[in-house]
Design a protein around this motif. Sequence first.
Motif, PDB file in Angstrom:
ATOM      1  N   SER A 168      33.911  46.796  36.768  1.00  0.00           N
ATOM      2  CA  SER A 168      33.964  45.467  37.357  1.00  0.00           C
ATOM      3  C   SER A 168      34.520  45.552  38.774  1.00  0.00           C
ATOM      4  O   SER A 168      35.209  46.516  39.135  1.00  0.00           O
ATOM      5  CB  SER A 168      34.856  44.555  36.526  1.00  0.00           C
ATOM      6  OG  SER A 168      36.203  45.009  36.569  1.00  0.00           O
ATOM      7  N   GLU A 169      34.236  44.536  39.555  1.00  0.00           N
ATOM      8  CA  GLU A 169      34.784  44.484  40.915  1.00  0.00           C
ATOM      9  C   GLU A 169      36.303  44.436  40.878  1.00  0.00           C
ATOM     10  O   GLU A 169      36.975  45.063  41.699  1.00  0.00           O
ATOM     11  CB  GLU A 169      34.238  43.256  41.643  1.00  0.00           C
ATOM     12  CG  GLU A 169      34.682  43.160  43.093  1.00  0.00           C
ATOM     13  CD  GLU A 169      34.069  41.970  43.811  1.00  0.00           C
ATOM     14  OE1 GLU A 169      34.533  41.654  44.927  1.00  0.00           O
ATOM     15  OE2 GLU A 169      33.135  41.363  43.264  1.00  0.00           O
ATOM     16  N   GLY A 170      36.853  43.718  39.888  1.00  0.00           N
ATOM     17  CA  GLY A 170      38.308  43.630  39.776  1.00  0.00           C
ATOM     18  C   GLY A 170      38.954  44.975  39.544  1.00  0.00           C
ATOM     19  O   GLY A 170      39.996  45.283  40.120  1.00  0.00           O
ATOM     20  N   LEU A 188      33.727  54.555  46.349  1.00  0.00           N
ATOM     21  CA  LEU A 188      34.234  55.150  47.585  1.00  0.00           C
ATOM     22  C   LEU A 188      34.256  54.147  48.736  1.00  0.00           C
ATOM     23  O   LEU A 188      35.183  54.153  49.558  1.00  0.00           O
ATOM     24  CB  LEU A 188      33.413  56.387  47.946  1.00  0.00           C
ATOM     25  CG  LEU A 188      33.572  57.575  46.985  1.00  0.00           C
ATOM     26  CD1 LEU A 188      32.660  58.720  47.392  1.00  0.00           C
ATOM     27  CD2 LEU A 188      35.023  58.049  46.915  1.00  0.00           C
ATOM     28  N   HIS A 189      33.250  53.280  48.813  1.00  0.00           N
ATOM     29  CA  HIS A 189      33.287  52.224  49.826  1.00  0.00           C
ATOM     30  C   HIS A 189      34.543  51.359  49.650  1.00  0.00           C
ATOM     31  O   HIS A 189      35.231  51.030  50.620  1.00  0.00           O
ATOM     32  CB  HIS A 189      32.042  51.336  49.720  1.00  0.00           C
ATOM     33  CG  HIS A 189      30.849  51.869  50.450  1.00  0.00           C
ATOM     34  ND1 HIS A 189      30.894  52.264  51.766  1.00  0.00           N
ATOM     35  CD2 HIS A 189      29.561  52.053  50.047  1.00  0.00           C
ATOM     36  CE1 HIS A 189      29.686  52.679  52.150  1.00  0.00           C
ATOM     37  NE2 HIS A 189      28.867  52.572  51.127  1.00  0.00           N
ATOM     38  N   THR A 190      34.831  51.003  48.401  1.00  0.00           N
ATOM     39  CA  THR A 190      35.980  50.145  48.110  1.00  0.00           C
ATOM     40  C   THR A 190      37.288  50.859  48.435  1.00  0.00           C
ATOM     41  O   THR A 190      38.205  50.272  49.023  1.00  0.00           O
ATOM     42  CB  THR A 190      35.958  49.717  46.633  1.00  0.00           C
ATOM     43  OG1 THR A 190      34.697  49.123  46.320  1.00  0.00           O
ATOM     44  CG2 THR A 190      37.059  48.706  46.331  1.00  0.00           C
ATOM     45  N   ALA A 250      42.789  57.819  39.899  1.00  0.00           N
ATOM     46  CA  ALA A 250      42.298  56.567  39.330  1.00  0.00           C
ATOM     47  C   ALA A 250      41.073  56.885  38.476  1.00  0.00           C
ATOM     48  O   ALA A 250      40.316  57.817  38.785  1.00  0.00           O
ATOM     49  CB  ALA A 250      41.930  55.584  40.435  1.00  0.00           C
ATOM     50  N   VAL A 251      40.876  56.132  37.423  1.00  0.00           N
ATOM     51  CA  VAL A 251      39.806  56.401  36.459  1.00  0.00           C
ATOM     52  C   VAL A 251      38.826  55.232  36.450  1.00  0.00           C
ATOM     53  O   VAL A 251      39.216  54.088  36.209  1.00  0.00           O
ATOM     54  CB  VAL A 251      40.385  56.608  35.045  1.00  0.00           C
ATOM     55  CG1 VAL A 251      39.271  56.770  34.028  1.00  0.00           C
ATOM     56  CG2 VAL A 251      41.298  57.827  35.024  1.00  0.00           C
ATOM     57  N   ILE A 252      37.541  55.534  36.686  1.00  0.00           N
ATOM     58  CA  ILE A 252      36.493  54.524  36.694  1.00  0.00           C
ATOM     59  C   ILE A 252      35.476  54.864  35.608  1.00  0.00           C
ATOM     60  O   ILE A 252      34.913  55.957  35.593  1.00  0.00           O
ATOM     61  CB  ILE A 252      35.786  54.463  38.070  1.00  0.00           C
ATOM     62  CG1 ILE A 252      36.810  54.301  39.204  1.00  0.00           C
ATOM     63  CG2 ILE A 252      34.741  53.355  38.080  1.00  0.00           C
ATOM     64  CD1 ILE A 252      37.655  53.052  39.124  1.00  0.00           C
ATOM     65  N   THR A 253      35.261  53.920  34.698  1.00  0.00           N
ATOM     66  CA  THR A 253      34.353  54.134  33.572  1.00  0.00           C
ATOM     67  C   THR A 253      33.038  53.399  33.807  1.00  0.00           C
ATOM     68  O   THR A 253      33.023  52.243  34.243  1.00  0.00           O
ATOM     69  CB  THR A 253      34.990  53.628  32.266  1.00  0.00           C
ATOM     70  OG1 THR A 253      36.233  54.303  32.064  1.00  0.00           O
ATOM     71  CG2 THR A 253      34.088  53.891  31.071  1.00  0.00           C
ATOM     72  N   ILE A 254      31.928  54.076  33.506  1.00  0.00           N
ATOM     73  CA  ILE A 254      30.608  53.453  33.570  1.00  0.00           C
ATOM     74  C   ILE A 254      30.231  52.988  32.164  1.00  0.00           C
ATOM     75  O   ILE A 254      30.330  53.752  31.198  1.00  0.00           O
ATOM     76  CB  ILE A 254      29.551  54.429  34.098  1.00  0.00           C
ATOM     77  CG1 ILE A 254      29.885  54.858  35.528  1.00  0.00           C
ATOM     78  CG2 ILE A 254      28.161  53.791  34.056  1.00  0.00           C
ATOM     79  CD1 ILE A 254      28.919  55.881  36.111  1.00  0.00           C
ATOM     80  N   GLY A 255      29.809  51.733  32.044  1.00  0.00           N
ATOM     81  CA  GLY A 255      29.400  51.192  30.742  1.00  0.00           C
ATOM     82  C   GLY A 255      28.704  49.860  30.938  1.00  0.00           C
ATOM     83  O   GLY A 255      28.354  49.474  32.057  1.00  0.00           O
ATOM     84  N   HIS A 288      40.478  43.240  31.312  1.00  0.00           N
ATOM     85  CA  HIS A 288      39.308  44.045  31.659  1.00  0.00           C
ATOM     86  C   HIS A 288      39.043  45.053  30.532  1.00  0.00           C
ATOM     87  O   HIS A 288      39.475  46.206  30.611  1.00  0.00           O
ATOM     88  CB  HIS A 288      39.517  44.778  32.988  1.00  0.00           C
ATOM     89  CG  HIS A 288      39.502  43.884  34.183  1.00  0.00           C
ATOM     90  ND1 HIS A 288      40.512  43.000  34.466  1.00  0.00           N
ATOM     91  CD2 HIS A 288      38.577  43.730  35.162  1.00  0.00           C
ATOM     92  CE1 HIS A 288      40.221  42.350  35.581  1.00  0.00           C
ATOM     93  NE2 HIS A 288      39.051  42.765  36.018  1.00  0.00           N
ATOM     94  N   PRO A 289      38.357  44.621  29.474  1.00  0.00           N
ATOM     95  CA  PRO A 289      38.108  45.513  28.340  1.00  0.00           C
ATOM     96  C   PRO A 289      37.423  46.810  28.762  1.00  0.00           C
ATOM     97  O   PRO A 289      36.506  46.797  29.590  1.00  0.00           O
ATOM     98  CB  PRO A 289      37.198  44.671  27.437  1.00  0.00           C
ATOM     99  CG  PRO A 289      37.476  43.256  27.812  1.00  0.00           C
ATOM    100  CD  PRO A 289      37.782  43.277  29.284  1.00  0.00           C
ATOM    101  N   ASN A 290      37.902  47.903  28.212  1.00  0.00           N
ATOM    102  CA  ASN A 290      37.328  49.236  28.426  1.00  0.00           C
ATOM    103  C   ASN A 290      37.530  49.766  29.843  1.00  0.00           C
ATOM    104  O   ASN A 290      36.887  50.753  30.232  1.00  0.00           O
ATOM    105  CB  ASN A 290      35.838  49.258  28.063  1.00  0.00           C
ATOM    106  CG  ASN A 290      35.591  48.870  26.628  1.00  0.00           C
ATOM    107  OD1 ASN A 290      36.294  49.326  25.718  1.00  0.00           O
ATOM    108  ND2 ASN A 290      34.604  48.005  26.400  1.00  0.00           N
ATOM    109  N   GLU A 291      38.412  49.126  30.625  1.00  0.00           N
ATOM    110  CA  GLU A 291      38.709  49.627  31.956  1.00  0.00           C
ATOM    111  C   GLU A 291      40.198  49.952  32.053  1.00  0.00           C
ATOM    112  O   GLU A 291      41.014  49.438  31.285  1.00  0.00           O
ATOM    113  CB  GLU A 291      38.301  48.602  33.018  1.00  0.00           C
ATOM    114  CG  GLU A 291      36.798  48.341  33.020  1.00  0.00           C
ATOM    115  CD  GLU A 291      36.344  47.537  34.220  1.00  0.00           C
ATOM    116  OE1 GLU A 291      35.789  48.142  35.153  1.00  0.00           O
ATOM    117  OE2 GLU A 291      36.545  46.303  34.221  1.00  0.00           O
ATOM    118  N   LYS A 292      40.535  50.821  33.011  1.00  0.00           N
ATOM    119  CA  LYS A 292      41.918  51.279  33.130  1.00  0.00           C
ATOM    120  C   LYS A 292      42.448  51.108  34.542  1.00  0.00           C
ATOM    121  O   LYS A 292      41.699  51.074  35.515  1.00  0.00           O
ATOM    122  CB  LYS A 292      42.021  52.752  32.708  1.00  0.00           C
ATOM    123  CG  LYS A 292      41.752  52.965  31.220  1.00  0.00           C
ATOM    124  CD  LYS A 292      41.997  54.389  30.797  1.00  0.00           C
ATOM    125  CE  LYS A 292      41.817  54.547  29.290  1.00  0.00           C
ATOM    126  NZ  LYS A 292      42.092  55.933  28.842  1.00  0.00           N
TER     127      LYS A 292
END
Length: 340
Positions: free
Chosen positions: A149-151, A199-201, A139-144, A108-112
């Motif tokens: 991603s869903e994963g 937040l739903h997830t 947890a860290v969520i990046t927008i790009g 998952h490039p650019n995701e953590k």
Amino acid sequence: MDARQLNETAKAMVAGDKGLLAMDESTPTANKRFAAIGIPQNEETRRAYRDMIVTAPGLGDSLNGAILVDETIRQQTRAGVPFAKALEKVGIIPGIKVDAGAKPMAAHPNEKITQGLDGLRERLAEYVKLGARFAKWRAVITIGDGIPSEGCLEANALILALYAALCQEAGLVPIVEPEVLMDGDHTMERCAEVTEQTLHTVFAQLVAQRVLLEGMILKPNMVVPGLKCPRQNSNEEIADATVHCLLRTVPAAVPGVAFLSGGQSGELASARLSAMNARFKGRLPWGLAFSFARAIQEPAMTIWHGEDANVPAAQKALVHRARCNVAARRGEYSPAMEKQ
């Protein structure tokens, strides 16, 4: 799991007009901030800095809790009192950060993905003995482009839920922190979309893992445009977007929402929290509180500068910023307070 005790602690963490202080910077992060203003980077300097915070006169008037790190919960004040006990003496509930940081996510490039579940049950038992009554995991969520991603969302949500279940098993209230980052040029509307999806997830996984919603605290980002977005929305627009997002996603059973500052200035974070509380007072199922780090600490760190002689002035600045956020919880903060 003692559901009643968990619920009582969670409610106490967001009670009244107070909030939480995140003094849980990792060693690399603390050293980085010290280096930026010329403070020596070593264990004793970090201990002295946190001693300055914990012993600040009147700090308990503005805070219900403080989040420590592994190093700090094992240290003592200059007077020889363990930091957790020193906090409890002034009515501040001690907590502990337990994640091991966000790392690049495979495939998952650019995701953590946040690590730290291995051995967590044993670590939590030890932290309880050291005086902790709640814990935190970020947890860290990046927008790009094409992300998040869903994963990435599903994996981080599951890990947050597993962490929260382990905390409650150990008698600790979990702070669940899914942070949608401010980095980028995305609009406020895009942030709202991603935050709602996140937040739903997260809550779907919390329910699946049988986490007691009454015994947890949510620590989300505010819904804000990216730092590089050409249009920076008004505080009122951000307040409305944030609260509407929470109303669509956060169950009423959750005792409180304690926002992270996420890189906002102290003044801006306070103004936006104040706008939310002013505009929605008495209309929400949960309290809107704060769990700020730099937005409370930054002026004090600059004034302190590693010098004992600066401690009283630094403590005064720290307590002042905390009081500004008490006013924000009442919906009564104004920029004029910064000059007092």
